[in-house]
Enzyme design. Structure first.
Site, PDB file in Angstrom:
ATOM      1  N   SER A 101     -53.819 -61.112   6.911  1.00 20.66           N
ATOM      2  CA  SER A 101     -55.251 -61.019   6.641  1.00 20.66           C
ATOM      3  C   SER A 101     -56.086 -61.822   7.651  1.00 20.66           C
ATOM      4  O   SER A 101     -55.595 -62.744   8.294  1.00 20.66           O
ATOM      5  CB  SER A 101     -55.463 -61.567   5.223  1.00 20.66           C
TER       6      SER A 101
ATOM      7  N   TYR B 195     -64.640 -52.599  13.192  1.00 20.92           N
ATOM      8  CA  TYR B 195     -64.550 -52.283  11.762  1.00 20.92           C
ATOM      9  C   TYR B 195     -65.474 -51.107  11.480  1.00 20.92           C
ATOM     10  O   TYR B 195     -66.689 -51.228  11.585  1.00 20.92           O
ATOM     11  CB  TYR B 195     -64.969 -53.521  10.967  1.00 20.92           C
TER      12      TYR B 195
END
Lengths: 562, 562
Positions: free
Chosen positions: A214, A471
């Site tokens: 992560s 993203y």
């Protein structure tokens, strides 16, 4: 059971569109009218699950390990642990499509209990799925199709303590099942922070972060999770495996780096030793409007080339910038204020403001007040040199305040018949804008193929010396009856595109089931063989989280030797 | 053939004791008189090697790949490639003890040639030893005892080019055989530096650094080699394996981190993409005298807790500090000057200078002038708070100038009948002083057991958020006829001690043959099985650099299937 079983976040919280009057009308105009009735959320009790295959005898054996209240075959628990929180998951769970729920959910309280459950599973021939907060968006915690036999999900939520803080070494040893807020609360009491704040922060766990590699929103200062971890404890099919907490070494390939990102295939992360930092005295996040996405990217890179360690650097493309502006709340809000400021700036230069072209850049520094000030002194001239228009700190504060809220929006949009998902990658600076354009184009083309208007936006974040992540958010009207196929086509087109154009298959969402089909192309057949050999070394009978990361081909559909 | 075959460095360069009149008398007093005649260096031509087992046919096959001048069975070449440069190596080579030389040395010019040689080796049943600069101090490049069959050493020296510099991404793609100076020269022409300066810099290669997880003296700013590498190309027994240059990813265990530190067991690193930096405008290294080793350690740690990125932080214990002072050259030299300055400082405080207790701390910042200045502004008060006495910049300059010279001293001391070696480890800050005392004690005890006076000194360097490395130098009079046993006893005692007291088995020297016996204890049996599985995945017949890292037990003594 921290989250809604059918969607994101706290049961009593949603994404209130009425407080953002410009947002939905804007998006609706872009997306066009709904193509049918949006599927409502089914009643929980009405969801038909396959019956649990856990025998009474085995139930008793598990109870003996984790206590009677630590093992359940309860319907709601099984539903809750069936899926993560991807678009695919939400579409399936809303319509009650759960053909492969786990047969039991087990809540261990200690490393030894985890190890005992694994030993029990090995003997009984069960498959085991480690479960942190269940926020996977890549199918990381589900029972894959085509599998037979008993599946036990190991929910780590009871292992939620900071075990020790070593102030001298700047590290803390923490149980893997702790959720973000409880972790920060326990560290914060002693004046420390981990500094890991992914968007899922409120509902994800330390162990999940480590298992999936992560990245938090402040990764540029505190590092990705693999840079935070210094030691690990793992319960494996072969017994306990400890990675010593040592700052650096030259003792062969990194065993720590084998475990980080292992997605439950090698064992269960039960504890980790991580770097911790003093809670920053100051957090100073500011907004800038950059002339274009390309110029913004150059400005980000130039910031990184200095001796600066910003906590966050985040650049929205023109589409995301526009949406951000439409998301402002009532007039008079901080967002309104900066729009006015921007307008003033434009007036003084005799131009007209063009949000279509301009891109929002957020830059945040954290730390001692003096260090933050001196870093801004270096950063400001760089941003100015790239024609950045300062929007001040209020926009930074408002972003910071609402930084965990966006996942709620997905459910709201699903209620309105909108397909919406995100995907992320990373690449080197020299390739960043090209990759952006390629993936943006691939997504738009794939969505449009279904005859719906595509809405695609992107931001750059998680900056590194050599590159950054991209993203993407993509949306379009759901085509009724083809919601999953339509999504899979867009996802496939984008993933093909990024893998073939020098992008990471994932920057921080991980592989799970969804990205596994690309792994061989991505790491090559030698890479796959190396990973499969590792899997085999830790888990020779193949009962840990089958189907994830390496896909079904690398593993038997039933555990070997059973 | 860059180095002396029998010792360190350039053939025409040595460590001149006569320019340091205080040093040898001081050390001799500590060590006591020689216990016998020191073994002289044998004539190269007089060294008896086993005959090369490479057939004429195979010689021809190799010539067809790498050119006639790229393959040799020459006596001097085989001697030169027999060993690295450890104390054990030097003792053996001086007396001409080379029972297991490689049968041929091959100089490939490209990745494809390396791959072709590997393919040839697999078919012919040879073992292959990749060879960078040959500076291993852990037996990383030698033919291990108990092996039969043909050994080919692959010397990478012809692959010495910087292939491309990507200015935008701040990376360079570089062939693995390039030596430190040639690498920096090629990057420097374009204004860049890698920033990797291990003590072996002049005689070691990029590929060697990566294969051994090397650390440079400026690692605190530029990182250890694993932090510099972003992409890799490897020739393996199964074919070419590429690790994509991607800044960060969440795609399972890190394949890059599998290759870094693989010590030639998985294949041959032929090319790497690494982060590069602008050549620093300013290098500012300064010396401080700290009241004690413990206080010095706390000061280092406090420096690291700020937003500082020193290039070098290095603290000598009292013994190393004393030796450093004795190494000063003629009166009037920079070292003399700071001793006077220190004396003046002590006089003004009415005390007397006690070098026995005080410890030398070197701190260096590099970068833009303004960044260096502002970092010193933060650092100075911290050092002052810990009662650090500034010795100014001349001592820093003098250390920087001579930072690659010390390995020459070993040969000079061997000429005088002195056993001298170094070993290194790393641990967390909270454990650093305890580990220091434990290893220091273990070394002294083991050396003294042989009836000789031990001389042990240490410095802390390579600082990290959570800890630092310890670098020990140990010496004693050679006991004639037991030179290697005496050394092995000290080495064993220290290594047992550091592994059992939370230290890294190695921080930057790697494992090779010498540390392999500790690997199982260090990483555990699951760790060993994982590494062995990796080895098996890349090199199923086990012909790459046998015996290193995992020890003989993890590998067949002859390649499988031959």
């Amino acid at each position: 059971m921290a989250m809604k079983w059918w969607g994101w976040g706290q049961p009593d919280k949603g994404y209130a569109l009425d407080r953002k009057p410009l947002f939905w009308p804007f998006l609706e105009r872009r997306l066009g009218p709904a193509l049918g009735e949006a599927a409502p959320v089914m009643e929980l009790a009405a969801i038909a699950l396959p019956p649990s295959r856990l025998s009474a005898e085995h139930h008793k054996a598990l109870s003996a390990i984790v206590g009677a209240d630590g093992v359940t075959t309860d319907h709601a628990e099984r539903v809750h642990h069936s899926y993560g929180k991807s678009y695919r998951d939400l579409v399936r769970i809303r319509r009650g499509h759960v053909p492969h729920a786990p047969d039991a959910v087990v809540y261990p309280r200690s490393h030894d209990e985890v190890q005992a459950v694994l030993d029990c599973a090995r003997e009984a021939g069960w498959r085991v799925i480690p479960f942190g907060g269940g926020t996977s968006v890549v199918g990381g915690v589900e029972v894959p199709p085509g599998q037979v036999g008993v599946f036990v999900t190991l929910d780590m939520a009871r292992m939620d303590r900071v075990v020790a803080i070593d102030r001298e070494s700047g590290t803390a040893t923490i149980q893997a099942g702790v959720f973000g807020p409880a972790l920060e609360e326990q560290l914060g009491r002693e004046g420390y922070t981990l500094g890991h704040f992914p968007q899922s922060f409120e509902f994800s766990t330390l162990g999940g972060w480590i298992a999936t590699r992560s990245a938090g929103q402040q990764s540029s200062k505190y590092g990705k999770i693999e840079e935070m971890v210094v030691g690990l404890r793992l319960a494996t099919p072969k017994g306990t495996f400890d990675v010593r907490p040592i700052p650096a070494q030259a003792t062969g390939p990194s065993l720590k780096e084998l475990v980080v990102g292992s997605e439950g295939l090698l064992g269960v992360i039960t504890e980790a030793t991580v770097k911790v930092h003093r809670v920053p005295a100051v957090r100073d996040y500011r907004g800038y409007l950059m002339p274009s996405f390309e110029v913004g990217i150059r400005a980000m890179r130039d910031l990184l080339r200095q001796e600066l360690r910003p906590a966050t650097v985040r650049l929205s493309d023109r589409q995301e910038t526009e949406l951000f502006f439409k998301m402002r709340e009532e007039p008079g809000s901080p967002v309104e204020a900066f729009v006015q400021q921007a307008g003033k700036w434009v007036l003084t230069r005799g131009g007209s403001i063009d949000f279509e072209g301009r891109c929002l850049l957020l830059v945040g520094f954290e730390g001692e007040a003096s260090a933050v000030v001196s870093q801004w002194e270096v950063a400001r001239p760089i941003l100015k040199r790239h024609d950045g228009l300062s929007l001040g700190a209020s926009i930074g504060r408002s972003w910071f305040r609402s930084r965990f809220d966006l996942p709620y929006l997905r459910d709201t949009l699903l209620d309105r018949g909108v397909m919406v998902d995100t995907l992320e990658t990373a690449t080197e600076w020299a390739n960043l804008h090209d990759l952006y354009q390629a993936v943006d184009g691939a997504l738009k083309e794939a969505i449009a193929k279904n005859g719906v208007a595509p809405f695609v936006m992107c931001h750059v974040s998680h900056v590194y010396h050599d590159g950054a992540s991209l993203y993407f958010t993509f949306a379009g009207r759901q085509t009724p009856g083809r919601e999953l196929e339509q999504w899979a086509e867009a996802k496939r087109a984008a993933t093909d595109c990024l893998v073939r154009n020098g992008g990471a298959l994932s920057h921080h969402h991980a592989i799970g089931l969804d990205h596994a089909p690309w792994m061989r192309e991505y790491v090559g057949s030698i890479g796959i063989e190396a990973l499969a050999a590792l899997k085999e070394a830790f888990d020779p009978t193949g009962y840990m989280n089958p189907g994830k990361l390496l896909g079904p081909s690398a593993q038997a559909s039933t555990p070997k030797g059973v």
